[in-house]
Motif scaffolding. Structure first.
Motif, PDB file in Angstrom:
ATOM      1  N   GLU A   8      51.556  46.889  42.894  1.00  0.00           N
ATOM      2  CA  GLU A   8      50.416  46.481  42.617  1.00  0.00           C
ATOM      3  C   GLU A   8      49.864  47.590  41.386  1.00  0.00           C
ATOM      4  N   HIS A  33      42.068  34.559  34.430  1.00  0.00           N
ATOM      5  CA  HIS A  33      41.459  34.737  35.648  1.00  0.00           C
ATOM      6  C   HIS A  33      40.157  34.546  35.870  1.00  0.00           C
TER       7      HIS A  33
ATOM      8  N   ARG B  31      50.020  37.563  40.713  1.00  0.00           N
ATOM      9  CA  ARG B  31      48.965  37.964  41.160  1.00  0.00           C
ATOM     10  C   ARG B  31      48.804  37.073  42.545  1.00  0.00           C
ATOM     11  N   ILE B  35      39.971  38.147  47.140  1.00  0.00           N
ATOM     12  CA  ILE B  35      38.922  38.627  46.453  1.00  0.00           C
ATOM     13  C   ILE B  35      38.332  39.768  46.938  1.00  0.00           C
ATOM     14  N   SER B  37      39.634  42.813  47.416  1.00  0.00           N
ATOM     15  CA  SER B  37      40.161  43.914  46.813  1.00  0.00           C
ATOM     16  C   SER B  37      39.156  44.239  45.473  1.00  0.00           C
ATOM     17  N   SER B  38      38.440  43.242  44.987  1.00  0.00           N
ATOM     18  CA  SER B  38      37.178  43.662  44.089  1.00  0.00           C
ATOM     19  C   SER B  38      36.469  44.840  44.589  1.00  0.00           C
ATOM     20  N   HIS B  41      38.040  47.975  43.850  1.00  0.00           N
ATOM     21  CA  HIS B  41      38.214  48.283  42.296  1.00  0.00           C
ATOM     22  C   HIS B  41      36.824  48.596  41.873  1.00  0.00           C
ATOM     23  N   GLY B  62      42.813  46.506  38.488  1.00  0.00           N
ATOM     24  CA  GLY B  62      41.880  45.567  39.213  1.00  0.00           C
ATOM     25  C   GLY B  62      41.033  44.910  38.240  1.00  0.00           C
ATOM     26  N   TRP B  64      42.040  42.101  36.652  1.00  0.00           N
ATOM     27  CA  TRP B  64      42.270  40.876  36.689  1.00  0.00           C
ATOM     28  C   TRP B  64      41.485  40.452  37.802  1.00  0.00           C
ATOM     29  N   ASN B  65      41.391  41.110  39.032  1.00  0.00           N
ATOM     30  CA  ASN B  65      40.671  40.752  40.126  1.00  0.00           C
ATOM     31  C   ASN B  65      39.148  40.898  40.147  1.00  0.00           C
TER      32      ASN B  65
END
Lengths: 165, 186
Positions: A8, A33, B31, B35, B37-38, B41, B62, B64-65
Motif C-alpha cells: 500500500e 475517490h 483500492r 474508511i 485508515s483515514s 493518514h 493516503g 485517495w483515502n
C-alpha cells in the motif's frame, strides 16, 4: 509491517507514462475517490445507518434494517469480487486487480481490536464512515468524536510495538 | 421519483449500493474499501510523533483515502440538504421503550441530543459516549486493521477469516456497550 501494508505504501508505478501525465491522472483519480465517497455518504444518510438509534435497534435485535443493509452489501461485494476474478477485469488504468488479504497475525489484533471497536461503536452509535457523514449532516458535535478517534489511532500507533498482534 | 429519493431508503436498495463501493474502488485504482485508515493518514499528515506507524508519505499513500472520507462528509451535506427527509426516523417501538428507561426520549435527530451536545461534554455520560467511545473506535479500528467498511463489508465479501473474527469482535463489543455499559452510564 506486513507485505500488504508495504504494497500500500509503494503502489506499483505506472508503466510507460510520463511523470506529468501520471500527476494529472492522479488528480483525476483523487476526485473520482471523492465522488465515490459522496455517493457513500448519501446512501449512508438516506438509509439512516448513521443514526445512533438504528445502531441501538441492531444491538437490541429489534429491527432487521441494519442486518439487511450489511448483509446485502456483503452479498453484492462478494458477487462483484467473484465477477472481477472470473473475468480478470482490469482497473481503469489498465492494471491487474489485486485483492490483498487482511492480516490475521495471531488473531489477537482482530479479536481484541475488534472488541474495542465494537465497544466504541455501541457507545458513539457511529463507525468511521458515518462519523464523517454526520458532520456533513450538520451534527457538528461529532467533531469531538472524530478528534477522539484520531487520538485513539495516534495512541495505537505509539503502543503497537508493545501490543500482541 | 424525487419523493422516493427523499424517503428513507430501504435496506435492499442501500445495501447493494454500499456493496458496489467494493468493485468501484478496486476498479478505479486498486483500492480496498475502508474508511478508518483515514485516521492513520490524518496522524501521519499532522502529528506523526515518534511512531513508525505514521512515518510514511501520506500524500502518496493516503490521499485517495482522505478523498473518500471528504466525499463521505460531502455526501452527508448533499443528503442533509437536497435530499432531507422532514419526517423523523421511524425507530421501532421496542427500542423507543428501552431507551426511555435509560432516560433518552428525544429521538428527533440522528443522535440522542440529551447526550450528544457541547454542554454534555462536561458530564459523565457525555464524556464516556463521545470522548471514550470515539477513542475506542479509532484505537480499535486501527488495532483490528479495519472497521465496518474494511472488515464487515470488504473483508466478509472476500470471505477472509481475520475479518470474520473482527466482525464477531465488533458485535460482542457492541452488545456489551448496549446491554452492560449503557445502563451503568445512565
Amino acid at each position: 509491517m506486513t507485505s500488504h501494508e508495504l504494497a500500500e505504501v509503494n503502489p506499483p508505478p505506472l508503466q510507460g507514462q510520463a511523470a506529468e501525465t501520471a500527476e494529472e491522472v492522479g488528480e483525476l483519480s483523487w476526485w473520482a475517490h471523492v465522488l465515490v465517497g459522496t455517493l457513500f455518504g448519501i446512501v449512508a444518510t438516506k438509509s439512516e445507518i448513521i443514526s445512533w438509534f438504528r445502531i441501538q435497534e441492531m444491538f437490541r435485535f429489534q429491527s432487521f434494517h441494519m442486518y439487511g443493509v450489511i448483509g446485502a452489501a456483503v452479498a453484492v461485494g462478494a458477487l462483484s469480487l467473484f465477477l472481477i476474478r472470473r473475468t480478470r477485469l482490469r482497473t481503469v488504468r489498465g492494471q491487474d486487480v489485486s485483492i490483498p488479504p487482511k492480516d490475521l497475525g495471531t488473531g489477537a489484533r482482530v479479536a481484541v481490536g475488534g472488541g474495542m471497536f465494537g465497544l466504541g461503536w455501541g457507545l458513539t452509535g457511529a463507525c468511521p464512515g458515518p462519523i464523517y457523514a454526520l458532520l456533513g449532516n450538520g451534527v457538528f458535535i461529532m467533531i469531538v468524536v472524530l478528534a477522539s478517534a484520531v487520538a485513539g489511532a495516534w495512541v495505537y500507533g505509539h503502543l503497537r510495538e508493545r501490543l500482541p498482534h | 421519483m424525487m419523493e422516493l429519493l427523499l424517503q428513507p431508503w430501504p435496506w435492499y436498495v442501500a445495501g447493494p449500493l454500499i456493496g458496489l463501493m467494493v468493485p468501484a474502488l478496486l476498479l478505479l485504482d486498486n483500492r480496498t474499501f475502508g474508511i478508518s485508515s483515514s485516521y492513520q493518514h490524518i496522524c501521519a499528515a499532522i502529528v506523526p510523533g515518534r511512531s513508525s506507524y505514521f512515518a510514511y508519505d501520506w500524500k502518496k499513500t493516503g490521499k485517495w483515502n482522505l478523498g473518500l472520507a471528504l466525499g463521505t462528509l460531502l455526501g452527508g451535506v448533499v443528503a442533509g440538504t437536497l435530499l432531507a427527509d422532514p419526517e423523523p426516523i421511524a425507530i421501532s417501538a421496542a427500542t423507543q421503550a428501552d431507551l426511555a428507561t435509560l432516560g433518552l426520549t428525544d429521538l428527533s435527530g440522528f443522535v440522542p441530543r440529551e447526550v450528544f451536545n457541547w454542554v454534555a461534554l462536561a458530564s459523565g455520560p457525555g464524556l464516556i459516549l463521545m470522548i471514550g467511545g470515539g477513542f475506542l473506535v479509532g484505537f480499535g479500528a486501527r488495532y483490528a486493521g479495519g472497521c465496518t467498511s474494511g472488515h464487515a463489508i470488504f473483508g466478509l465479501a472476500d470471505a477472509q477469516l481475520p475479518s470474520l473474527i473482527a466482525v464477531i469482535g465488533f458485535f460482542v463489543g457492541g452488545l456489551i456497550s448496549t446491554w452492560v455499559l449503557l445502563p451503568l452510564i445512565f
